[in-house]
Scaffold this motif. Structure first.
Motif, short mmCIF file in Angstrom:
data_model
loop_
_atom_site.label_atom_id
_atom_site.label_comp_id
_atom_site.label_asym_id
_atom_site.label_seq_id
_atom_site.Cartn_x
_atom_site.Cartn_y
_atom_site.Cartn_z
N ALA A 16 57.15 35.40 46.65
CA ALA A 16 56.24 35.56 45.28
C ALA A 16 56.83 37.03 44.57
O ALA A 16 57.51 37.75 45.02
N CYS A 17 56.18 37.16 43.14
CA CYS A 17 56.69 38.31 42.56
C CYS A 17 56.03 39.58 43.53
O CYS A 17 55.03 39.55 43.98
N VAL A 18 57.01 40.43 43.40
CA VAL A 18 56.66 41.61 44.42
C VAL A 18 55.82 42.69 43.77
O VAL A 18 54.71 43.22 44.33
N ARG A 19 55.83 43.23 42.34
CA ARG A 19 55.01 44.01 41.80
C ARG A 19 53.98 43.54 40.56
O ARG A 19 54.50 42.95 39.95
N ILE A 20 52.85 43.74 40.72
CA ILE A 20 52.03 43.45 39.42
C ILE A 20 51.24 44.61 38.93
O ILE A 20 50.37 45.31 39.82
N ALA A 21 51.23 44.97 37.68
CA ALA A 21 50.63 46.13 37.09
C ALA A 21 49.13 45.64 36.80
O ALA A 21 48.73 44.39 36.90
N LEU A 22 48.32 46.91 37.26
CA LEU A 22 46.76 46.63 36.81
C LEU A 22 46.69 46.10 35.69
O LEU A 22 47.19 46.37 34.47
N GLY A 23 45.61 44.72 35.55
CA GLY A 23 45.31 44.44 34.23
C GLY A 23 46.34 43.24 33.91
O GLY A 23 45.99 42.42 33.03
N ARG A 24 47.36 43.05 34.59
CA ARG A 24 48.30 41.88 34.48
C ARG A 24 48.15 40.78 35.22
O ARG A 24 47.73 40.98 36.22
N GLY A 25 48.12 39.42 34.78
CA GLY A 25 48.02 38.30 35.29
C GLY A 25 46.67 38.22 35.84
O GLY A 25 45.68 39.18 35.81
N VAL A 26 46.33 37.15 36.89
CA VAL A 26 45.24 36.78 37.61
C VAL A 26 44.65 38.14 38.46
O VAL A 26 43.79 38.60 38.64
N CYS A 27 45.71 38.30 39.28
CA CYS A 27 45.45 39.36 40.27
C CYS A 27 45.16 40.74 39.87
O CYS A 27 44.33 41.42 40.11
N GLY A 28 46.05 41.02 38.67
CA GLY A 28 45.94 42.53 37.96
C GLY A 28 44.44 42.51 37.39
O GLY A 28 43.89 43.60 37.26
N THR A 29 43.97 41.44 37.01
CA THR A 29 42.77 41.41 36.21
C THR A 29 41.69 41.69 37.23
O THR A 29 40.85 42.19 36.92
N ALA A 30 41.92 40.87 38.36
CA ALA A 30 40.92 41.09 39.39
C ALA A 30 40.79 42.46 39.69
O ALA A 30 39.65 43.20 40.10
N ALA A 31 41.83 42.99 40.06
CA ALA A 31 41.90 44.52 40.46
C ALA A 31 41.39 45.42 39.66
O ALA A 31 40.68 46.25 39.76
N GLN A 32 41.68 45.37 38.29
CA GLN A 32 41.30 46.19 37.33
C GLN A 32 39.76 46.20 36.92
O GLN A 32 39.12 47.20 36.95
N THR A 33 39.32 44.91 37.05
CA THR A 33 38.05 44.79 36.75
C THR A 33 36.83 44.42 37.82
O THR A 33 35.77 44.85 37.61
N GLY A 34 37.13 44.50 39.09
CA GLY A 34 36.94 44.53 40.27
C GLY A 34 35.76 43.20 40.44
O GLY A 34 35.05 43.01 41.39
N LEU A 65 42.30 31.40 42.80
CA LEU A 65 41.19 32.35 43.20
C LEU A 65 41.64 33.64 43.34
O LEU A 65 42.38 33.92 44.49
N VAL A 66 41.18 34.63 42.85
CA VAL A 66 41.51 35.92 43.66
C VAL A 66 40.38 36.86 43.57
O VAL A 66 39.57 37.09 42.88
N VAL A 67 40.19 37.44 45.04
CA VAL A 67 39.16 38.20 45.43
C VAL A 67 39.74 39.56 45.38
O VAL A 67 40.63 40.02 46.08
N PRO A 68 39.01 40.66 44.67
CA PRO A 68 39.27 42.05 44.75
C PRO A 68 38.81 42.69 45.84
O PRO A 68 38.03 42.32 46.37
N LEU A 69 39.73 43.42 46.33
CA LEU A 69 39.17 44.30 47.65
C LEU A 69 38.95 45.71 47.62
O LEU A 69 40.08 46.52 47.00
N PHE A 70 38.03 45.93 47.70
CA PHE A 70 37.38 47.56 47.31
C PHE A 70 36.87 47.92 49.01
O PHE A 70 36.10 47.43 49.43
N LEU A 71 37.34 49.29 49.13
CA LEU A 71 36.66 49.81 50.14
C LEU A 71 36.18 51.33 49.90
O LEU A 71 37.07 52.17 49.77
N GLY A 72 34.89 51.52 50.07
CA GLY A 72 34.26 52.89 49.66
C GLY A 72 34.65 52.93 48.15
O GLY A 72 34.99 54.36 47.95
N GLY A 73 34.51 52.14 47.27
CA GLY A 73 34.77 52.45 45.96
C GLY A 73 36.32 52.58 45.77
O GLY A 73 36.70 52.73 44.58
N GLU A 74 37.17 52.44 46.41
CA GLU A 74 38.66 52.57 46.41
C GLU A 74 39.15 51.24 46.34
O GLU A 74 39.07 50.60 47.35
N LEU A 75 40.24 50.96 45.44
CA LEU A 75 40.86 49.82 45.33
C LEU A 75 41.79 49.53 46.61
O LEU A 75 42.87 50.46 46.68
#
Ligand code: SME
Length: 163
Positions: A73-91, A116-126
């Protein structure tokens, strides 16, 4: 040695069994890579119609691919980019019935049709995201979303010192 048995019964029952197996698999282990690797393998083999299951971890700047099952798979994804980056940025969980209709979707495996992408946050940290791809359009419904969010929650719980 942990042995995964086939899931049976209704979808809700199957997700309850999957969650139990996920917890048993990670029991007593806090290593992030070990648990992410085993969880990817468990889910990839337990559920039908998946071509990629795995993790991207946040390195403080962007998402970097972690343990997974499926094609490279692609190695790096910027926050806000693609489905993964959107999940990470929006929570927010991203459940995409048709990846070709998602603006900015990053095609890693051309076979992928829904995601399906589930964002992972622990104690408010991505921490990162848990990502699943399917070759079938609209593969994931609300029940899948709930079931897989619970599995992701169990992964996060495994990282906690008290686990
Ligand atoms: N399709 C994802 C990229 C990751 S792969 O599916 C493994 C996205 O748009 O973020």
């Amino acid at each position: 040695m942990f042995e995964a048995s086939a899931l049976t019964g209704s979808k809700a029952e199957q997700y309850a069994q999957l969650l139990e197996q996920a917890r048993a698999l990670m029991h007593g282990e806090r290593d992030r890579v070990a648990n992410a690797a085993n969880l990817s393998a468990l889910v990839y083999h337990a559920l039908p119609d998946l071509n990629w299951v795995g993790f991207y971890f946040f390195d403080g700047r962007e998402l970097v691919v972690g343990p997974f099952q499926g094609r490279p798979a692609c190695v790096r994804i910027a926050l806000g980019r693609g489905v993964c980056g959107t999940a990470a940025q929006t929570g927010r969980i991203q459940r995409v019935d048709d990846v070709d209709a998602f603006p900015g979707h990053i095609p890693c495996d051309s076979a992928s049709r829904s995601e399906l992408v589930v964002p992972l946050f622990l104690g408010g940290e991505l921490v990162g995201v848990f990502d699943l791809d399917s070759p079938r359009p609209a593969r994931f419904d609300e029940e899948d979303e709930r079931g897989l969010a619970a599995v992701a929650e169990a992964f996060l719980a495994s990282l906690e010192p008290s686990a």
